[in-house]
Scaffold this motif. Sequence first.
Motif, PDB file in Angstrom:
ATOM      1  N   UNK A 277       0.840  -1.204   0.000  1.00 41.45           N
ATOM      2  CA  UNK A 277       0.000   0.000   0.000  1.00 41.45           C
ATOM      3  C   UNK A 277       0.873   1.251   0.000  1.00 41.45           C
ATOM      4  N   UNK A 278       0.596   2.141  -0.938  1.00 44.19           N
ATOM      5  CA  UNK A 278       1.301   3.424  -1.009  1.00 44.19           C
ATOM      6  C   UNK A 278       0.265   4.526  -0.810  1.00 44.19           C
ATOM      7  N   UNK A 279       0.455   5.336   0.227  1.00 44.14           N
ATOM      8  CA  UNK A 279      -0.538   6.385   0.506  1.00 44.14           C
ATOM      9  C   UNK A 279      -0.282   7.621  -0.352  1.00 44.14           C
ATOM     10  N   UNK A 280      -1.360   8.357  -0.602  1.00 44.71           N
ATOM     11  CA  UNK A 280      -1.253   9.605  -1.366  1.00 44.71           C
ATOM     12  C   UNK A 280      -0.316  10.588  -0.661  1.00 44.71           C
ATOM     13  N   UNK A 281      -0.384  10.621   0.687  1.00 37.32           N
ATOM     14  CA  UNK A 281       0.437  11.571   1.455  1.00 37.32           C
ATOM     15  C   UNK A 281       1.925  11.289   1.272  1.00 37.32           C
ATOM     16  N   UNK A 282       2.295   9.981   1.263  1.00 34.11           N
ATOM     17  CA  UNK A 282       3.701   9.607   1.069  1.00 34.11           C
ATOM     18  C   UNK A 282       4.218  10.115  -0.272  1.00 34.11           C
TER      19      UNK A 282
END
Length: 438
Positions: free
Chosen positions: A71-76
């Motif tokens: 999972x890659x978050x938008x914030x990262x």
Amino acid sequence: MGLQTNAQKVKIDGVAVVIGKNIVLDSDIAKFKQEVELRSEGKVKISDCEMLDELMQQKLMAHHAVVDSVIVSDAEVSSRVDRSIQFFTQQYGSIEKVIKAYGFNDLDDLKKELTSVQTENVLIEKEQQNITEKVDVTPEEVRVYFNGLKEKGELPQFPAEIELAQIVIKAIPTKEENERIIAKLNSIKKEIEEGSSFKMKAIINSDDPGVTNNGGQYTVTKESSFIKEFKEMAFTLDVGQVSKPFKSDFGYHIMQLHAIKGNTRIASHILMQPEVPDEKLNEIKEKAEKIILEIREGKITFAEAVKKYSNDETTKNNGGLIVNPSTGESKFDLTRMDPAFYARVSDLKKGEMTEPFYDEERSGDKMFKFIIMKNRTDTHIADIIEDYVKIQQLALQKKKEETITKWSKDKIKDTYIKIGAVYNKCTFSKNWKKEVNK
């Protein structure tokens, strides 16, 4: 991966390899090769085959990160995109020049491509962490690793390292000077509201060093690395509104909001920093000299003087210890220090102090400070006792690399891989060609 979109690039250059659902283009190889040579200042030359080997490893990681539901978050991703944009803007002088240099239509186009690049980077990093998270080394493995290097005559040489602590005496502007700055900004605000150009007022009055390139204008998101007060004001204003003067660590600002684009704000600011007269600077220099004398005469320890006198919030509560921003640790490699800083501390013996010297931060804060050499280690060949932590880290890194190599070997077998005819002649470190006898 370059800053052209994949759709554009496929039209103009060939596909070198396909790894799962990921492709490597001829232009990717050329770009990575150039970056390696630039980073090493021409000392490292790398062939197209070696570069492709490295790129295929990255694409294998990216492919299986998706397969493994990483999972890659938008914030990262957003924070990395913002850092990239700031880096490119510093390199080229303005965001408009970046957009033009890479052939994009606008900022949204550039952000879309950077988002793709950084999403892949985060996927790769997280997949590496997943593969190696349980890898550890025992003291026996560290000893075997060290002895192996020793027998081969390959023990590393560790450079001289130093630990430093500081006492900082800042020149605090007077209440009258702060009030003068606020009154001046209020006057400018009134003139802008009556029709004066914000950009011209910024160029004439702002203490922001970037004002000559951007007229004080910035693109702001909530993930941007701007100071908190700056971001909060940008998201508080209505379009066209000019703020009241507000304070930050950099001084006093006024801001005007120009546009709202989804989660992005386009805003300009004028920064004014309170002035400190020479008499005040002489006063704090004399104070620093008196503190040094107290320490040298044994009336107070350095650590006690830090607590009593230092104005630096980042070091006041840890005995004045300076943290290396590159590593997050207190040790500095003498060979990798800023030249001006190196010249100031390189000859100090353990326990010796510099004389007080003037310094000025980006925030505009003016100060005198002095530094003590807390500890220093000379350049030496690795020693299992003295350098155990470093050797442990090297042994752990080697074991992690071996774990990733084994993982790659297993994954190559069941991953779709197609290598272009031009690169089939390459000899690779891994069995990308899936040859039976390997």
